[in-house]
Design an enzyme around this catalytic site. Structure first.
Site, PDB file in Angstrom:
ATOM      1  N   ASP A  10       0.772  -1.187  -0.097  1.00 26.88           N
ATOM      2  CA  ASP A  10      -0.076   0.098  -0.095  1.00 26.88           C
ATOM      3  C   ASP A  10       0.818   1.317   0.118  1.00 26.88           C
ATOM      4  OD1 ASP A  10      -2.532   1.799   0.424  1.00 26.88           O
ATOM      5  OD2 ASP A  10      -1.582   1.731   2.578  1.00 26.88           O
ATOM      6  N   ASP A  12      -0.401   5.076   0.927  1.00 30.74           N
ATOM      7  CA  ASP A  12      -0.561   6.131   1.503  1.00 30.74           C
ATOM      8  C   ASP A  12      -0.639   5.521   3.163  1.00 30.74           C
ATOM      9  OD1 ASP A  12      -1.133   8.462  -0.282  1.00 30.74           O
ATOM     10  OD2 ASP A  12      -2.581   7.123  -0.753  1.00 30.74           O
ATOM     11  N   GLY A  53     -10.319   7.212  -1.706  1.00 30.86           N
ATOM     12  CA  GLY A  53     -10.319   7.828  -2.891  1.00 30.86           C
ATOM     13  C   GLY A  53     -11.000   9.137  -2.717  1.00 30.86           C
ATOM     14  N   HIS A  83     -10.801  17.587  -7.918  1.00 28.37           N
ATOM     15  CA  HIS A  83      -9.682  16.433  -7.526  1.00 28.37           C
ATOM     16  C   HIS A  83      -8.511  16.675  -8.464  1.00 28.37           C
ATOM     17  CE1 HIS A  83      -8.264  12.467  -7.386  1.00 28.37           C
ATOM     18  NE2 HIS A  83      -8.197  12.912  -6.066  1.00 28.37           N
ATOM     19  N   LYS A  86      -6.263  19.097  -7.056  1.00 31.36           N
ATOM     20  CA  LYS A  86      -5.597  18.755  -5.808  1.00 31.36           C
ATOM     21  C   LYS A  86      -4.765  17.632  -6.138  1.00 31.36           C
ATOM     22  CE  LYS A  86      -5.370  14.715  -3.044  1.00 31.36           C
ATOM     23  NZ  LYS A  86      -5.238  13.409  -3.112  1.00 31.36           N
ATOM     24  N   ASP A 184      -1.696   0.083   6.308  1.00 27.46           N
ATOM     25  CA  ASP A 184      -1.650   0.779   7.587  1.00 27.46           C
ATOM     26  C   ASP A 184      -3.154   1.301   7.830  1.00 27.46           C
ATOM     27  OD1 ASP A 184      -2.206   2.501   5.242  1.00 27.46           O
ATOM     28  OD2 ASP A 184      -2.357   4.184   6.761  1.00 27.46           O
TER      29      ASP A 184
HETATM   30  C1  XBP Z   1      -5.620   6.017  -0.033  1.00 31.52           C
HETATM   31  C2  XBP Z   1      -6.607   6.816  -0.059  1.00 31.52           C
HETATM   32  C3  XBP Z   1      -6.671   7.851  -1.020  1.00 31.52           C
HETATM   33  C4  XBP Z   1      -5.966   9.256  -0.710  1.00 31.52           C
HETATM   34  C5  XBP Z   1      -6.310  10.177  -1.752  1.00 31.52           C
HETATM   35  O1  XBP Z   1      -5.997   4.754   0.507  1.00 31.52           O
HETATM   36  O2  XBP Z   1      -7.586   6.958   0.594  1.00 31.52           O
HETATM   37  O3  XBP Z   1      -7.963   8.381  -1.264  1.00 31.52           O
HETATM   38  O4  XBP Z   1      -6.176   9.844   0.574  1.00 31.52           O
HETATM   39  O5  XBP Z   1      -5.791   9.898  -3.048  1.00 31.52           O
HETATM   40  P1  XBP Z   1      -4.994   3.561   0.711  1.00 31.52           P
HETATM   41  P2  XBP Z   1      -6.700  10.640  -4.325  1.00 31.52           P
HETATM   42  O6  XBP Z   1      -3.732   3.936   1.319  1.00 31.52           O
HETATM   43  O7  XBP Z   1      -5.607   2.377   1.568  1.00 31.52           O
HETATM   44  O8  XBP Z   1      -4.896   3.021  -0.815  1.00 31.52           O
HETATM   45  O9  XBP Z   1      -6.846  11.741  -4.019  1.00 31.52           O
HETATM   46  O10 XBP Z   1      -5.501  10.360  -5.390  1.00 31.52           O
HETATM   47  O11 XBP Z   1      -7.892   9.537  -4.422  1.00 31.52           O
HETATM   48 MG    MG Z   2      -2.970   3.292   3.438  1.00 30.59          MG
END
Ligand code: XBP
Ligand code: MG
Length: 253
Positions: A10, A12, A53, A83, A86, A184
């Protein structure tokens, strides 16, 4: 149990603390640039993380936290454009190199490369964000170290649905038994667990209270020889940081 063949990461929260210091400010910059007075502070953002997302998160915010906002006629494109903006701000923040990788991440990836272990990225975030993070932390060619980058809208149902992990495994011609996932968050873990993958969790400030029951190992961080992890659940078998030897043992257990 089969031999471990691949590590599925993963992004983020797992590779770097991108949510609080990357995504959140980037959303706020996009709101400001669009002339909106919305501000996602750290506490509100923690609640908004219930939905994965970025586009989905903006919609959720308007449905649950800012219900007075009068939506423009072309609501879908309004969200899409916000978005896109962003994503521009986010990739700029990454270029400024302000978000480091978490403890142990670079070392574990280097170890995996040295041993010829296959690797993939499996994330909900936009592909451009993955590129920006990898290039600005691990180096210009680091994307090529990952056989598959499964990201963003590749599958319509984002995490916690297992679809993105299933898609990545299919691309690599592997079964869930052949690989292990690194996550995470609760939503990420539900996704990897739903794809029947063994999972190692490294928590962060936003996810420390999440329910990870069923995960193989829950740590505060991957850690280093001089920066030991704290084991929150599971058996680290005498190790003090997450190296490939421990990952293999966890997978085989
Ligand atoms: C990541 C997310 C994403 C980011 C934003 O979750 O939830 O939505 O916060 O990314 P994970 P975008 O770590 O479980 O993959 O704005 O590009 O959608
Ligand atoms: Mg994550």
């Amino acid at each position: 149990m089969t031999t471990l063949q691949a590590l599925l990461f993963d992004v983020d929260g797992t590779l770097a603390d991108t949510e609080r210091d990357g995504h959140r400010p980037a959303f706020n910059m996009a709101f400001q640039a669009a002339g909106l007075d919305w501000n996602w502070d750290e506490a509100l953002y923690g609640e908004l993380l219930a939905v994965t997302g970025g586009k989905e998160r903006i919609r959720y915010y308007l449905e649950k936290f800012n219900t007075d906002f009068i939506r423009p006629d072309d609501y879908d494109n309004f969200v899409k454009d916000l978005h896109l903006s962003k994503t521009d701000f986010y990739t700029q923040l990454m270029q400024e190199g302000k978000i480091p990788l978490r403890s142990g991440v670079e070392r574990l990836i280097a170890e995996a490369r040295a041993e010829g272990m296959r690797m993939a990225v499996v994330t909900t975030t936009t592909p451009a964000n993955v590129t920006a993070l990898l290039v600005n932390t691990l180096g210009p060619d680091s994307e090529s170290w990952f056989e598959v980058i499964a990201a963003g809208d590749i599958v319509p149902a984002k995490k916690p649905a297992p679809d993105i992990y299933i898609w990545a495994l299919e691309q690599m011609n592997l079964t869930a038994d052949d690989a292990i996932a690194f996550e995470d968050s609760f939503n990420g873990f539900k996704s990897s667990q739903g794809a029947n993958l063994k999972t190692i969790i490294t928590i962060n400030e936003y996810t420390k209270e999440d329910d990870f029951s069923g995960a193989e190992l829950v740590l505060n961080q991957m850690g280093e020889a001089n920066d030991a992890f704290i084991v929150l659940d599971g058996d680290a078998q005498g190790h003090t940081y997450l190296d490939l030897a421990l990952v293999r043992k966890i997978h085989a257990a």
